[in-house]
Design a protein around this motif. Structure first.
Motif, short mmCIF file in Angstrom:
data_model
loop_
_atom_site.label_atom_id
_atom_site.label_comp_id
_atom_site.label_asym_id
_atom_site.label_seq_id
_atom_site.Cartn_x
_atom_site.Cartn_y
_atom_site.Cartn_z
N LEU A 205 39.27 47.50 39.43
CA LEU A 205 39.88 47.08 38.17
C LEU A 205 41.14 46.25 38.41
O LEU A 205 41.38 45.24 37.73
N ILE A 206 41.95 46.67 39.38
CA ILE A 206 43.17 45.93 39.68
C ILE A 206 42.84 44.56 40.27
O ILE A 206 43.44 43.54 39.90
N VAL A 207 41.85 44.51 41.16
CA VAL A 207 41.44 43.23 41.74
C VAL A 207 40.91 42.30 40.66
O VAL A 207 41.24 41.10 40.63
N SER B 148 38.37 30.55 49.73
CA SER B 148 39.26 31.10 50.75
C SER B 148 40.49 31.72 50.12
O SER B 148 40.97 32.78 50.55
N LEU B 149 41.02 31.10 49.05
CA LEU B 149 42.16 31.68 48.34
C LEU B 149 41.77 32.99 47.68
O LEU B 149 42.55 33.95 47.68
N LEU C 13 43.59 36.61 48.24
CA LEU C 13 44.14 37.37 47.12
C LEU C 13 43.48 38.73 47.01
O LEU C 13 44.14 39.73 46.69
N PHE C 14 42.17 38.79 47.28
CA PHE C 14 41.48 40.08 47.25
C PHE C 14 42.06 41.02 48.31
O PHE C 14 42.36 42.19 48.02
N PRO D 256 36.41 48.76 53.22
CA PRO D 256 36.05 47.67 52.30
C PRO D 256 36.66 46.32 52.66
O PRO D 256 35.99 45.28 52.57
N THR D 257 37.92 46.31 53.08
CA THR D 257 38.55 45.04 53.43
C THR D 257 37.91 44.44 54.67
O THR D 257 37.74 43.21 54.75
#
Length: 274
Positions: free
Chosen positions: A73-75, A195-196, A200-201, A251-252
């Motif tokens: 939700l935040i992402v 890529s941006l 940001l994610f 996840p990252t």
């Protein structure tokens, strides 16, 4: 320029050493997570009876499903709006001949030097006065503002290198500024945008400071922010703490491994243009 065999082997050796140094902390976490709960392992000693159930226990204890939902939700609140604002501002500063664009760009560049730690106290009081403490908006809105300078800088670097002839041809065909932006420049900017979006994610998912200062409920934080509460609860159980850390980190790593080729391609395109 021809690289000699000695230089090539030296480069490969340095890459291997760098990879080993990078992977060592993750290997230590993984080996520690497999030890019996409540033990204090030392070094990289492989346990005689690996406790794979520690990952299941950590997943349940940290309420990982709810943390994933909160992070998503935040992402979703931060990344799309940051991309939109950064692309619009980058297009205006980098491609349109707007008055005062250099001064506006300088302001955004100065924003890149603003550290999170330096504004966390006034930000806390501002969020409190807005009545947003202990809500996900307390993380979403500040992150959008804090990511704006980099987003504008990144997208401006792309738009400033787009040939003016493309826009002139579109204007001759009757395209206005909005059509010029959406139908021509945005499709061309997809490598820079993707890529941006990845950056940001990753930054949003791994946000720790704002999450623990502005949100008290761990289930409303990012996964990295919730790690502080998990550590406070299970800080004396090193195997369980390591298992939870790896689950939060996974996840990252997955996202980066999936999109790393696109990300590197965008970086190389930017270096070639620059």
């Amino acid at each position: 320029m021809i690289v000699g065999r000695r230089e090539a082997w030296t480069g490969r050796l340095l890459l291997v050493l760098l990879m080993a140094v990078t992977l060592m902390p993750f290997l230590s976490l993984f080996v520690t997570a497999l030890h019996p709960s409540g033990s204090y392992p030392s070094g990289l000693e492989w346990p005689s009876d690996p406790q794979w159930g520690n990952f299941v226990k950590a997943f349940q204890a940290a309420r990982m499903i709810e943390l994933i939902k909160s992070s998503v939700l935040i992402v979703l609140g931060v990344v799309p709006l940051s991309l939109l604002l950064g692309t619009l501002a980058g297009f205006a500063i980098g491609h349109l001949r707007m008055a005062g664009r250099n001064l506006v760009f300088l302001v955004f560049v100065l924003g890149l030097t603003l550290p999170f730690e330096g504004i966390i106290t006034p930000l806390y009081y501002q969020v409190r006065d807005m009545g947003l403490l202990n809500t996900r908006w307390a993380i979403i809105l500040p992150l959008i503002g804090l990511f704006m300078p980099f987003g504008v800088f990144w997208m401006r670097a792309h738009f400033v290198n787009v040939p003016e002839a493309l826009s002139e041809s579109a204007r001759i065909d009757g395209a206005n500024v909005w059509q010029l932006f959406w139908r021509i420049h945005v499709p061309l900017a997809m490598p820079a945008l993707s890529s941006l979006a990845i950056l940001l994610f990753l930054w949003t998912w791994n946000q720790f400071l704002l999450a623990i200062v502005l949100v008290d409920d761990p289930l409303k934080r990012t996964m990295s922010g919730a790690l502080g509460a998990f550590q406070g609860q299970w800080g004396t159980d090193m195997p369980l703490l390591c298992a939870g850390s790896l689950l939060i980190l996974t996840p990252t790593l997955v996202i980066f491994l999936i999109f790393q080729r696109r990300f590197v391609t965008a970086l190389l395109q930017g270096s070639l243009k620059g």
